[in-house]
Design an enzyme around this catalytic site. Structure first.
Site, PDB file in Angstrom:
ATOM      1  N   SER A 125       0.842  -1.188   0.000  1.00 13.69           N
ATOM      2  CA  SER A 125       0.000   0.000   0.000  1.00 13.69           C
ATOM      3  C   SER A 125       0.880   1.241   0.000  1.00 13.69           C
ATOM      4  CB  SER A 125      -0.905   0.016   1.230  1.00 13.69           C
ATOM      5  OG  SER A 125      -1.611   1.240   1.323  1.00 13.69           O
ATOM      6  N   HIS A 126       0.299   2.350  -0.383  1.00 12.54           N
ATOM      7  CA  HIS A 126       0.996   3.630  -0.303  1.00 12.54           C
ATOM      8  C   HIS A 126       1.119   4.106   1.140  1.00 12.54           C
ATOM      9  CE1 HIS A 126       0.272   3.580  -4.562  1.00 12.54           C
ATOM     10  NE2 HIS A 126       1.006   4.654  -4.695  1.00 12.54           N
ATOM     11  N   SER A 127       0.428   3.463   2.044  1.00 10.08           N
ATOM     12  CA  SER A 127       0.412   3.848   3.448  1.00 10.08           C
ATOM     13  C   SER A 127       0.822   2.661   4.319  1.00 10.08           C
ATOM     14  CB  SER A 127      -1.000   4.305   3.837  1.00 10.08           C
ATOM     15  OG  SER A 127      -1.164   4.309   5.231  1.00 10.08           O
TER      16      SER A 127
END
Length: 130
Positions: free
Chosen positions: A7-9
């Site tokens: 994920s980007h997070s």
């Protein structure tokens, strides 16, 4: 059989991993690793974090990688194209991130192989909510 959630997070990746393992009742029976964000804790995708996560879950039976958005997909594709950055039999799975992760972990917890885990995760595209 290992599963990596990209994920980007970092928080999203970790939360989806926790959710999938909890709903599957998989505990420590399925190796699931989040790979979210950048090395400095920001939003983005890190090839180094993805490669490290894949190595950490590799048990020799394959690694399924699920991603959230565009550059996460591109990062994994680039690592796969390089050929030696990810464990042998690593596969990018085309599946919705949350539902696919749950389906992948549930299926892996039954002892299924990489192809079955990939199919179960991809099938999550057909789940209807209304």
């Amino acid at each position: 059989m290992g599963i990596v959630l990209v994920s980007h997070s970092a928080q999203v990746a970790a939360s989806v991993a926790e959710l999938a393992k909890g709903l599957a009742g998989a505990g420590d029976t399925v190796a699931v690793a989040p790979a979210g964000g950048t090395e400095d804790g920001g939003l983005g995708t890190s090839a180094g974090l993805v490669a490290a996560a894949a190595a950490s879950v590799d048990r020799g039976a394959g690694v399924a990688v699920l991603t959230d958005l565009g550059s996460a997909v591109l990062t994994v594709k680039a690592l796969l194209a390089e050929g030696d950055e990810l464990p042998e039999h690593t596969r990018l799975v085309d599946a919705p991130f949350v539902e696919g992760a749950v389906a992948a972990v549930v299926t892996a917890s039954t002892g299924a192989d990489l192809a079955a885990v990939e199919a179960a995760a991809a099938e999550a595209y057909t789940y209807r909510k209304v």
